[in-house]
Scaffold this active site. Sequence first.
Site, PDB file in Angstrom:
ATOM      1  N   ARG A 144       0.735  -1.148  -0.166  1.00 37.27           N
ATOM      2  CA  ARG A 144      -0.064   0.070  -0.016  1.00 37.27           C
ATOM      3  C   ARG A 144       0.865   1.219  -0.134  1.00 37.27           C
ATOM      4  NH1 ARG A 144      -5.526  -0.438   2.079  1.00 37.27           N
ATOM      5  NH2 ARG A 144      -6.009  -2.735   1.817  1.00 37.27           N
ATOM      6  N   ARG A 199       6.142   7.263  18.182  1.00 32.55           N
ATOM      7  CA  ARG A 199       5.620   8.008  16.713  1.00 32.55           C
ATOM      8  C   ARG A 199       5.965   9.349  16.914  1.00 32.55           C
ATOM      9  NH1 ARG A 199       1.489  10.601  14.181  1.00 32.55           N
ATOM     10  NH2 ARG A 199       0.628  12.395  15.134  1.00 32.55           N
ATOM     11  N   GLU A 232      -4.111  15.638  17.729  1.00 32.79           N
ATOM     12  CA  GLU A 232      -3.629  14.991  16.679  1.00 32.79           C
ATOM     13  C   GLU A 232      -4.364  13.736  16.356  1.00 32.79           C
ATOM     14  OE1 GLU A 232      -3.200  12.071  18.881  1.00 32.79           O
ATOM     15  OE2 GLU A 232      -1.198  11.712  17.764  1.00 32.79           O
ATOM     16  N   GLU A 261      -3.417   9.994  16.276  1.00 34.85           N
ATOM     17  CA  GLU A 261      -3.007   8.655  16.418  1.00 34.85           C
ATOM     18  C   GLU A 261      -2.648   7.954  17.931  1.00 34.85           C
ATOM     19  OE1 GLU A 261      -1.690  10.652  14.225  1.00 34.85           O
ATOM     20  OE2 GLU A 261      -2.860  10.203  12.329  1.00 34.85           O
ATOM     21  N   SER A 287       2.252  22.013  14.327  1.00 33.65           N
ATOM     22  CA  SER A 287       2.586  22.522  12.764  1.00 33.65           C
ATOM     23  C   SER A 287       1.223  23.851  12.492  1.00 33.65           C
ATOM     24  CB  SER A 287       1.858  21.403  11.903  1.00 33.65           C
ATOM     25  OG  SER A 287       0.609  20.864  12.231  1.00 33.65           O
ATOM     26  N   ASP A 288       0.421  23.769  13.544  1.00 33.27           N
ATOM     27  CA  ASP A 288      -0.391  24.737  13.462  1.00 33.27           C
ATOM     28  C   ASP A 288      -1.108  25.112  14.857  1.00 33.27           C
ATOM     29  OD1 ASP A 288      -1.757  22.019  12.429  1.00 33.27           O
ATOM     30  OD2 ASP A 288      -3.371  23.136  13.147  1.00 33.27           O
TER      31      ASP A 288
HETATM   32  N1  HPA Z   1      -6.006  18.306  14.101  1.00 30.72           N
HETATM   33  C1  HPA Z   1      -5.912  17.181  13.889  1.00 30.72           C
HETATM   34  N2  HPA Z   1      -4.652  16.670  13.726  1.00 30.72           N
HETATM   35  C2  HPA Z   1      -3.677  17.473  13.585  1.00 30.72           C
HETATM   36  C3  HPA Z   1      -4.054  18.887  13.442  1.00 30.72           C
HETATM   37  C4  HPA Z   1      -5.081  19.322  13.728  1.00 30.72           C
HETATM   38  O1  HPA Z   1      -5.465  20.751  13.831  1.00 30.72           O
HETATM   39  N3  HPA Z   1      -2.780  19.582  13.198  1.00 30.72           N
HETATM   40  C5  HPA Z   1      -1.894  18.637  12.907  1.00 30.72           C
HETATM   41  N4  HPA Z   1      -2.535  17.398  13.355  1.00 30.72           N
END
Ligand code: HPA
Length: 235
Positions: free
Chosen positions: A44, A88, A179, A181, A203-204
């Site tokens: 995959r 992870r 996140e 997981e 990341s945000d």
């Molecule tokens: N939501 C879920 N998972 C994520 C996010 C989010 O805003 N940013 C990075 N992984």
Amino acid sequence: MATPHLQGSMGDYAPVVLMPGDPLRAKFIAETYLESPRLVNEVRGMLGYTGTYQGIPVSVQGSGMGMPSIGIYSYELYHFFGVQSILRIGTAGGIDERVKLRDVILGMGACTNSDFARQYRLPGTYAPTASFRLLKAAAEAASAQGLPVHVGNLLSSDTFYDDADSLAEWKRMHVLGIEMEAAALYMNAARAGKEALCICTVSDCPLRQEYTSSDERQTGFTAMMELALETVKRL
Ligand code: HPA
């Protein structure tokens, strides 16, 4: 013996596996950091590699996104490939006020809105936690590298696009980041009597509408990969 999702056999994976969500990140880590990396999975397109880092055997295996996906790969690694520890390495959205773009979070615990734990038929609520051995090694590696980290709860969400928009409630509980997981990984590790830790770079920050560029995400990811590899050296 190969499993439905991993083509390797016993011995193809090291006892410690780094797990990015993105299989191309697994390829990048293998090619950038590992000595003599060997491709052990491409079923995959979920690439996996085994090599050594400064002489220590390490594997890197993509997990895909979300709890069902990491649930499958981590289950097979723990139960059919003799893997002891999974780290992870992923991205998270910052929730708590103290968490800023590009910060690193060590997920001591993982709250969740998922029903993953239902399969265990517990007479109550399960609290998924990281392995203390891995968490301690990661915290020590971060401090040796001079890398500040936040240690606390993550929220593992089943949804990226969520109709209820409930981040404000989780923020009241000072959950550090969202996140998709960690909770499933921690539960699989617990059920198998094995070890797991989720390390995330931010990341945000959705509540503040702040986002990193893809270049910044790559730089943040590099710092986290180096932290994860230094953690492996301390195990
Ligand atoms: N939501 C879920 N998972 C994520 C996010 C989010 O805003 N940013 C990075 N992984």
